[in-house]
Design an enzyme around this catalytic site. Structure first.
Site, short mmCIF file in Angstrom:
data_model
loop_
_atom_site.label_atom_id
_atom_site.label_comp_id
_atom_site.label_asym_id
_atom_site.label_seq_id
_atom_site.Cartn_x
_atom_site.Cartn_y
_atom_site.Cartn_z
CG ASP A 102 24.10 7.65 4.55
OD1 ASP A 102 24.66 8.25 5.49
OD2 ASP A 102 23.95 6.41 4.50
CG ASP A 208 22.53 2.94 7.47
OD1 ASP A 208 23.29 3.58 8.21
OD2 ASP A 208 21.49 2.39 7.88
CD GLU A 265 26.99 2.25 9.81
OE1 GLU A 265 25.90 1.91 9.31
OE2 GLU A 265 27.08 2.89 10.86
CG HIS A 340 25.70 10.26 11.41
ND1 HIS A 340 26.56 9.60 10.55
CD2 HIS A 340 24.65 9.45 11.58
CE1 HIS A 340 26.02 8.44 10.22
NE2 HIS A 340 24.87 8.32 10.82
CG ASP A 341 25.79 6.73 13.85
OD1 ASP A 341 26.00 5.89 12.95
OD2 ASP A 341 24.74 7.41 13.92
#
Ligand code: TEU
Length: 573
Positions: A102, A208, A265, A340-341
């Site tokens: 990430d 990200d 993302e 995870h969000d």
């Protein structure tokens, strides 16, 4: 589409996302770690996984659980060391699995040495590595931020720095200052970080909020969309900004040298052409992106905690758009519905009631693996893990976004939110908080679900005695084994399930989400009953042989199909 897309390893792969803090704790400190991941690689391989994406493991104060990095070339000691990462990469390689890191480079932690130097004066060598602006003053002489942009976590997107006597931009937490990508030294530093990890054996990156790195340099006020708020979303001025493609092509030249897999993302962007300029096969930018429509179906545009009703028609509206327009434009989708969000999909969009939960989890396996694109499975999804139950007190919601949403409500209302506002936020948290995805994995029915021998860093959902890996590994009809079957079937039928066209069908059906996957000389029908009712469904073509079914049987004759609650099937037509 099947004839134009070049077969590649990452298109045919299945990806598993690990949130290191909650996966497995090997040393009893209550927090997951890298050794715990190494210990469970066979569990992941058993699903048929090819690529493992780890949420950030770099050195971090963990204000935003690692999305606030203070050393891009070292590892957070609470997770492990660089040497353990080398072992992890080697152990994945032995199992023919690739490690995707990430990469969080829209912002760093405020504890990064870069920021500590940058904030020390207006003239130091790093002074221009972040986005600094002087204060404005209102008619009463009160200091105000440079513009009215809202933060994703707090109120204003600007934080005052006494030391430097200026504001800095932080779109997320105050502890996450945005890097200034206009500065070529920043871009060079990021290129160096990317090369460092690719040389170390990482096979790709999840990037990200990478579409936020180019801001409109005039930093204008945002249009007022929330009249009751001092601050307004400024996404128009930083999502897919003026120099984004230039920056991504700079990174893309490095990725290409290593045949790296890259997934960006990209919140706050829904323009197909803009996305095709990023994921187009000939663009030299990214392989694919996470587009957010599918994870925003039950929330209002203003944010995750402002809920709205949704229907299976909304699901169809989203997938029928992205599943046709991106491949037709020569792009490639990342297919996901959890990370995870995001709250757990079976709780959020289907049902986690005992009588439906396993069927719902298996429906998601069909939904994710038989759309067109690379499937992403989020840890625990394969077990049918669900949201934190509503009787768990809000104090157990410890994510920075959850905690600061309460602060933001108080700031918006000068400390006096109405009962309705407070109740609405509680419902929003209980439905959509990121905490639901971050409760520790359920490994077995022992204390703390086998996640830790210490005090777990966050609440463990107490259904672990019934819903855990050990129990499901022994049960051939478990969600875990069904997910493995779905992942395997996709690969076995790749001429259709990977490279076939996606063709929407049954658009008017109120309960069933259905589509065809059309290969060169054979086609599949995928149909999912997104309701807890049994329904009669009319297929667009005669159903022939069933390939996958989340129930023991399927009742059909010609085009007439009887579907049980949350029944999903794949069949030749
Ligand atoms: O998420 C950014 C993002 O757009 C969503 O998380 C969402 O907008 C945000 O939660 C507010 O609703 C990425 C990471 O996935 C997330 O975990 C980080 O908190 C965030 O960026 C900042 O790095």
């Amino acid at each position: 589409m099947h004839s134009t897309i070049k077969p590649t390893w990452w298109r045919e792969s299945a990806v598993y996302q690990i949130y290191p803090a909650s996966f497995k704790d090997s040393n009893g400190d209550g927090l997951g770690d890298l050794q715990g991941i190494i210990d469970e690689l066979d569990y992941i391989k058993g699903l048929g996984i090819d690529i493992v994406w780890l949420s950030p493991i770099n050195k971090s104060p963990l204000v935003d659980m690692g999305y606030d990095i203070s050393d891009y070339k070292d590892i957070e000691p609470r997770y492990g060391t660089l040497e353990i990462v080398d072992t992890l990469i080697a152990e994945m390689k032995k199992r023919d699995m690739k490690f995707v890191l990430d990469l969080v480079v829209n912002h760093s932690s405020d504890q990064h040495p870069w920021f500590k130097e940058s904030k020390s004066s207006k003239t130091n060598p790093k002074a221009d590595w972040y986005i600094w602006k002087p204060a404005k003053y209102d008619q009463n002489g009160n200091r105000q931020p440079p513009n009215n942009w809202s933060s994703f976590f707090t109120a204003s997107a600007w934080k005052w720095c006494e030391e430097r006597q200026e504001y800095y931009l932080c779109l997320f937490a105050d502890e996450q200052p945005d890097l200034n990508w206009e500065n070529p030294d920043v871009r060079e530093a990021v290129h160096d970080i990317v090369t460092f990890w690719l040389e170390r054996g990482v096979r790709g990156f999840r990037l990200d909020v990478i579409n936020f790195i180019s801001k409109v340099q005039t930093f204008p006020d945002a249009e007022i969309v929330n009249p009751n708020s001092k601050y307004q979303p400024g996404t128009k001025y930083f999502a897919n900004g003026p120099r984004l493609h230039e920056y991504l092509q700079g990174l893309g030249r490095i990725f290409a040298k290593y045949d790296a897999f890259t997934v960006g993302e990209m919140p706050a962007v829904d323009d197909v052409n803009e996305i095709l300029k990023i994921v187009g096969a000939d663009r030299g930018e990214l392989n694919t992106i996470f587009q957010f429509d599918i994870v925003e179906l039950n929330q209002q545009p203003r944010g995750r905690f402002f809920l709205k009703e949704f229907t299976p028609a909304d699901v169809k509206g989203v997938i029928n758009k992205w599943q046709t327009e991106i491949p037709q434009g020569g792009g490639w989708n990342a297919v996901f519905i959890e990370n995870h969000d995001q709250a757990r999909a079976i709780s959020r969009y289907l049902s986690d009631e005992p009588q439906f939960r396993a069927y719902a989890s298996k429906l998601v396996a069909v939904f994710i693996n038989f759309q067109c694109g690379t499937p992403f499975i989020y840890q625990g999804q394969e077990l049918g893990l669900a949201n934190i139950p509503r009787d768990v007190p809000l104090k157990e919601y410890i994510d920075v976004e959850s905690i600061r949403s309460l602060d933001a409500l108080n700031e918006e209302t000068n400390g006096h939110p109405t009962a309705e506002q407070t109740e609405a936020l509680r419902r929003g948290l209980q439905a959509n908080a990121r905490d639901h995805a971050r409760t520790p994995m359920h490994w077995n029915d022992s204390e703390n679900a086998g996640f830790t021998t210490g005090k777990p860093w966050m609440v463990i959902t107490q259904d672990y005695k019934e819903w855990n890996a050990a129990k499901q590994l022994k049960d051939p009809n478990s969600p875990y084994h069904f997910w493995a079957k779905a992942i395997k079937a996709r690969k076995q039928l790749k001429d259709v399930a990977v490279y076939g066209d996606f063709v929407p069908v049954s658009i008017e059906d109120p309960n069933v989400v259905a589509f065809k996957r059309v290969g060169e000389n054979r086609s599949l029908l995928v149909a999912l009953n997104f309701s807890k009712k049994a329904v009669e469904y009319t297929a667009p073509l005669v159903v022939k042989e069933v390939v996958l079914n989340n129930y023991d049987s399927l009742k059909f004759e010609n085009t007439k199909v009887s579907l049980e609650p949350f029944q999903a099937f794949v069949a030749w037509i």
